[in-house]
Design an enzyme around this catalytic site. Sequence first.
Site, mmCIF file in Angstrom:
data_model
loop_
_atom_site.group_PDB
_atom_site.id
_atom_site.type_symbol
_atom_site.label_atom_id
_atom_site.label_comp_id
_atom_site.label_asym_id
_atom_site.label_seq_id
_atom_site.Cartn_x
_atom_site.Cartn_y
_atom_site.Cartn_z
ATOM 1 N NE ARG A 129 -0.168 82.505 63.093
ATOM 2 C CZ ARG A 129 -0.718 81.469 62.466
ATOM 3 N NH1 ARG A 129 -0.475 81.291 61.175
ATOM 4 N NH2 ARG A 129 -1.487 80.622 63.108
ATOM 5 C CG ASP A 201 1.708 83.673 59.014
ATOM 6 O OD1 ASP A 201 1.565 82.494 59.399
ATOM 7 O OD2 ASP A 201 0.745 84.452 58.837
ATOM 8 C CG ASP A 202 3.160 78.664 61.350
ATOM 9 O OD1 ASP A 202 3.731 78.573 60.247
ATOM 10 O OD2 ASP A 202 2.313 77.829 61.732
ATOM 11 C CG ASP A 290 0.789 71.852 51.201
ATOM 12 O OD1 ASP A 290 -0.331 71.619 50.694
ATOM 13 O OD2 ASP A 290 1.005 71.766 52.429
ATOM 14 C CG HIS A 314 1.484 73.906 63.192
ATOM 15 N ND1 HIS A 314 1.649 74.473 61.949
ATOM 16 C CD2 HIS A 314 0.220 73.429 63.223
ATOM 17 C CE1 HIS A 314 0.526 74.354 61.252
ATOM 18 N NE2 HIS A 314 -0.360 73.717 62.010
#
Length: 374
Positions: A129, A201-202, A290, A314
Amino acid sequence: MYKRWIRRRLPVFIFTFFIILYVDFQLRTSSVPKLSVVQHPLPGPHQRATAQVPSSDGDAQNQSARNSSRNGAGGAGGGGVGAGGGDLQITDWSRRHRISRGSHVTRSKLKQEDIFIAVKTTGRFHKTRLALLLETWISRTRDHTFIFTDAEDEDLSSQGYNMVVTGCQSDHSQQALSCKMSAEYDGFMASDKRWFCHVDDDNYVNPEALLSLLLAFPQDGDIYVGKPSLDKPITAHELLEGNATREVRFWFATGGAGFCLSRRLAEKMAPWASGSRFEQTSATIRLPDDCTVGFIVEKRLGISMVHCPLFHSHLENLLLIRHRHIPHQVTLSYGMFENKMNSIEVKGHFSKEEDPSRFKTVHCMLYPFTSWCP
């Protein structure tokens, strides 16, 4: 005889009278000054913006994007954009931001290097990634992108990347996630940057779209901008003294899509976010990183989150983002959903086998002169 003269002249007088009225009317209407239209800045303090998100078949679905950015404490609760994603019509955020960009007086114009971009990753994704991000968008933001991880990597450190080894656990637990977010926050506060932006990291970050977004806000304002993954505020149970609890509801920007905080707001968060306090606050509501950011901003400080549909994770259907709107998106993502790859649909020289995330294809679309682009 006089009457006959009158009868002969009357039609001439009437015709002349109407000619004079017509000329007078033309002169009056042609002299009306043109009105100038004043565009009120969006999304300025105490204002809201509306983003239109069409469905996959092109039908427009209007969703209200909660845009109450506050200059001080106190604010109303948020509306929101759901997790369905989608692409924006011509009245999208980037168009609104171009209109409002000149409306705020700032210390100096915001530049790319004024943005502290924090990437959260873990050691087992360094070669996969993270390597993809380093090859694509981080190559454009290297000097002001900071990689927060849990494992040493001599190869990356020797290449001059801003690597921060946190000492946090490598799992995906609430404690590990909050530990890394705490390190990110402290890293930003120790810097001279004006904005803090977190991504995973995506995520693919479009630096130009990110800068355009942040330029739209008052640079000395209390801004928390991102995209929720829920269609309503999350409900948590805050721990109180004596093992008592109370129910709290608030919006939060999902970390998987990325979010940004202005420095002024980040400074106000310090009593609940600096040092070990962030992990303590996270434990108080028993929710991950978050969610903790949203709790501090909305419940501790009373400042509303700005909901922006230009961030993507995603957790949404990324196929709904149309090709022509990709350059306006701030972040993109990819991942597996129901045993299928969930990524944007974009045509290019790389096949889906060569580029399953479509990040390389997007990067070459945005930066066609990159050395490895076909």
